[in-house]
Design an enzyme around this catalytic site. Sequence first.
Site, PDB file in Angstrom:
ATOM      1  N   ARG A  61      -0.984  -1.908   6.810  1.00 54.07           N
ATOM      2  CA  ARG A  61      -0.346  -1.388   5.597  1.00 54.07           C
ATOM      3  C   ARG A  61       0.811  -2.297   5.160  1.00 54.07           C
ATOM      4  NH1 ARG A  61       3.246   3.494   4.949  1.00 54.07           N
ATOM      5  NH2 ARG A  61       3.022   4.135   2.760  1.00 54.07           N
ATOM      6  N   HIS A  65       1.098  -3.989   1.517  1.00 54.39           N
ATOM      7  CA  HIS A  65       2.244  -3.753   0.643  1.00 54.39           C
ATOM      8  C   HIS A  65       3.017  -5.038   0.376  1.00 54.39           C
ATOM      9  CE1 HIS A  65       2.690   0.910   0.979  1.00 54.39           C
ATOM     10  NE2 HIS A  65       1.428   0.533   0.919  1.00 54.39           N
ATOM     11  N   ASN A  93       7.248   2.492   0.545  1.00 55.70           N
ATOM     12  CA  ASN A  93       7.573   1.699   1.730  1.00 55.70           C
ATOM     13  C   ASN A  93       8.478   2.415   2.727  1.00 55.70           C
ATOM     14  OD1 ASN A  93       6.031  -0.487   0.954  1.00 55.70           O
ATOM     15  ND2 ASN A  93       7.711  -1.510  -0.121  1.00 55.70           N
ATOM     16  N   PRO A 162      -0.415   0.224  -5.312  1.00 60.89           N
ATOM     17  CA  PRO A 162      -1.287   1.300  -5.812  1.00 60.89           C
ATOM     18  C   PRO A 162      -0.880   2.658  -5.230  1.00 60.89           C
ATOM     19  CG  PRO A 162      -2.590  -0.584  -5.116  1.00 60.89           C
ATOM     20  CD  PRO A 162      -1.184  -0.844  -4.657  1.00 60.89           C
ATOM     21  N   HIS A 192      -8.348   2.620   5.433  1.00 62.24           N
ATOM     22  CA  HIS A 192      -7.931   4.005   5.674  1.00 62.24           C
ATOM     23  C   HIS A 192      -8.686   4.634   6.842  1.00 62.24           C
ATOM     24  CE1 HIS A 192      -6.047   4.790   1.426  1.00 62.24           C
ATOM     25  NE2 HIS A 192      -5.391   3.896   2.135  1.00 62.24           N
ATOM     26  N   ASP A 244      -8.740   9.460   8.753  1.00 64.32           N
ATOM     27  CA  ASP A 244     -10.131   9.483   9.228  1.00 64.32           C
ATOM     28  C   ASP A 244     -10.160  10.349  10.484  1.00 64.32           C
ATOM     29  OD1 ASP A 244     -12.633   9.056  10.291  1.00 64.32           O
ATOM     30  OD2 ASP A 244     -12.474   6.878  10.397  1.00 64.32           O
TER      31      ASP A 244
END
Length: 324
Positions: A61, A65, A93, A162, A192, A244
Amino acid sequence: MNTNLSSFFIFIAVFGLLGVCHGQLRMHFYEESCPHAEEIVKEIIWNRVACNSTLPAKFLRMHFHDCFVRGCDGSVLIDSTPNNLAEKAAIPNLSLGGFDIIDEVKTELEKTCPGVVSCADIVALAARDSVSYQFQRPIWDVLTGRRDGIISRESEALANIPSPFFNFTTLKQSFANKSLSVHDLVVLSGGHTIGVGHCNFFSNRLYNFTGKNDEDPSLNSTYAAFLKTQCKSLSNNVTIVPMDPGSPLSFDNNYFNILKQNEGLFQSDAALLTDSEATYNVNELLNSQNFFTEFAQSIMRMGAIQVLTGSLGEIRKNCSVVNP
């Protein structure tokens, strides 16, 4: 090892080095200037991941970012100052983690090769190495040679990262702004498969989807009932749930299986099934080998967004502070 993964690793071994350049990035950029750089990064990251299985999602991540704001320039690592709110201060963040380990890697590299290895490259390598720990071998190539940016602004993070509330049109445009395709969007959404989501980023789908105290009809009702047991109100911004739930710590293609069952956690996940091209890609990625092969290519494209190379930028001495 499952045969899909075996075939994937053969693909990487045979074909992975054919595309060794992307702009001015290249494989083994530090081969002469700091020969053990990549090994030092891997050793520290693997040691930390061995004790903390949540780190791969955090570093993946962080890399994402970083790249979506001013390109992959390590600007996500810079601390705010009295005169500047940096990217770290932006809402998307605030839940990033792993900065202390990036600092640990940087400290070790500065002892070995002062002023040589960029913080931007450390972030890219940490993402790859942390995710790869599960397989005990690298599952994508990382081209290196990025240099560090000197600007980091909260406002730019808010404008470029996003949102989990995006619909497909907005998602597609957000990725297109970074020269990434719908295919890349779908493939990278597969990240994800590891990590967690905070209730406040999806609880509107449970309690107030259209402002009428209603549930998102595209969300699997059984899954929605389970999520309501975890996130009991719209105001809960503390509780986290796995993105998940079947294999939250395993990097695999299960994200696409749950997506097809309407169990994507965020609105931006469900949005992938509202477009025919994206849905076609989702179906292709139900094949495990396809996912690993395509993810390796898409994340390399992401890792090349607006990179600073050559004499641009700098090599930060401390990843959280621009050089004086």
